[in-house]
Scaffold this motif. Structure first.
Motif, short mmCIF file in Angstrom:
data_model
loop_
_atom_site.label_atom_id
_atom_site.label_comp_id
_atom_site.label_asym_id
_atom_site.label_seq_id
_atom_site.Cartn_x
_atom_site.Cartn_y
_atom_site.Cartn_z
N PRO A 45 0.82 -1.22 0.00
CA PRO A 45 0.00 0.00 0.00
C PRO A 45 0.85 1.28 0.00
CG PRO A 45 -0.50 -1.36 1.93
CD PRO A 45 0.54 -2.07 1.14
N LEU A 46 2.04 1.22 0.60
CA LEU A 46 2.92 2.39 0.56
C LEU A 46 3.35 2.66 -0.88
CD1 LEU A 46 5.20 1.87 3.68
CD2 LEU A 46 3.49 3.66 3.33
N GLY A 47 3.71 1.60 -1.58
CA GLY A 47 4.09 1.74 -2.99
C GLY A 47 2.95 2.27 -3.82
N HIS A 48 1.77 1.73 -3.58
CA HIS A 48 0.57 2.17 -4.32
C HIS A 48 0.31 3.66 -4.08
CE1 HIS A 48 -3.26 1.49 -6.36
NE2 HIS A 48 -3.81 2.24 -5.44
N LEU A 49 0.39 4.07 -2.83
CA LEU A 49 0.17 5.47 -2.49
C LEU A 49 1.25 6.36 -3.12
CD1 LEU A 49 -1.48 7.58 -1.01
CD2 LEU A 49 -0.18 7.05 1.07
N ALA A 50 2.48 5.89 -3.11
CA ALA A 50 3.57 6.66 -3.73
C ALA A 50 3.32 6.89 -5.21
CB ALA A 50 4.91 5.97 -3.50
N ILE A 51 2.78 5.88 -5.89
CA ILE A 51 2.47 6.04 -7.31
C ILE A 51 1.39 7.12 -7.47
CG2 ILE A 51 1.54 4.93 -9.37
CD1 ILE A 51 2.69 2.26 -8.24
N HIS A 52 0.36 7.08 -6.62
CA HIS A 52 -0.72 8.08 -6.67
C HIS A 52 -0.17 9.49 -6.47
CE1 HIS A 52 -4.72 6.44 -7.18
NE2 HIS A 52 -4.41 5.42 -6.41
N LEU A 53 0.77 9.62 -5.55
CA LEU A 53 1.31 10.95 -5.22
C LEU A 53 2.26 11.48 -6.27
CD1 LEU A 53 1.90 10.46 -1.41
CD2 LEU A 53 0.05 11.74 -2.52
#
Length: 171
Positions: A162-170
């Motif tokens: 989820p951290l990776g996923h959020l980083a992509i969103h940001l």
């Protein structure tokens, strides 16, 4: 992609050593995405979990073997879909690692990229981090801070994904 270069030391066989450029590039992309998102300190285990999960996603999604030629922006949607909460990411990683291992065995040539990816995957599966229990129902009182509330030991990939996923969103 692999780079072949001289050992650089006279008297040592003059052989060539493969450098895992595809893995290093995937790790670089993951590191940059997480640093840009500024979600965790780069020295934390959580950051490493996010970087490794994201690097695996980047590396394993390169089905054409042209990782160095991809444009990061054009791949963001694909990486988002792979890392989404409702996707079986862990199964996908296992299947892709098995496919690449079979290709490596058929070619009878060890891949330093695959070796590093396998090491990252092993760490993500075997390492557990103490993290807030995101599935817990808050009981009675308001959770005031990060250290309040129930915590559980969680496989590193479950926190890193989820951290990776959020980083992509940001990004």
């Amino acid at each position: 992609m692999q780079y072949r270069g001289h050992e650089g030391t006279e008297g040592i066989g003059g052989g060539e050593r493969a450098v895992p450029m595809a893995w290093f590039y995937a790790e670089y992309i993951a590191d940059e995405l997480l640093r840009t998102g500024d979600l965790m300190p780069p020295t934390s285990f959580e950051f490493r979990a996010g970087r490794d999960a994201l690097a695996l996603t980047v590396f394993l999604s390169d089905t054409d073997g042209e990782l160095s030629g991809i444009r990061v922006v054009s791949q963001l949607e694909h990486w988002l879909s792979l890392t989404a909460y409702d996707q079986p990411w862990q199964d996908w990683v296992g299947e892709r690692m098995a496919e690449l291992a079979a290709e490596e065995a058929a070619a009878a040539a060890p891949s330093p990229d695959l070796a590093l990816a396998a090491e990252a995957w092993r760490w993500l599966e075997e390492t557990e981090l103490l993290a807030p229990d995101l599935d817990a129902v808050p009981g009675g009182g308001a959770v005031l801070g990060e250290d309040d509330g129930p915590k559980v030991w969680t496989p590193a990939w479950r926190l890193g994904l989820p951290l990776g996923h959020l980083a992509i969103h940001l990004f």
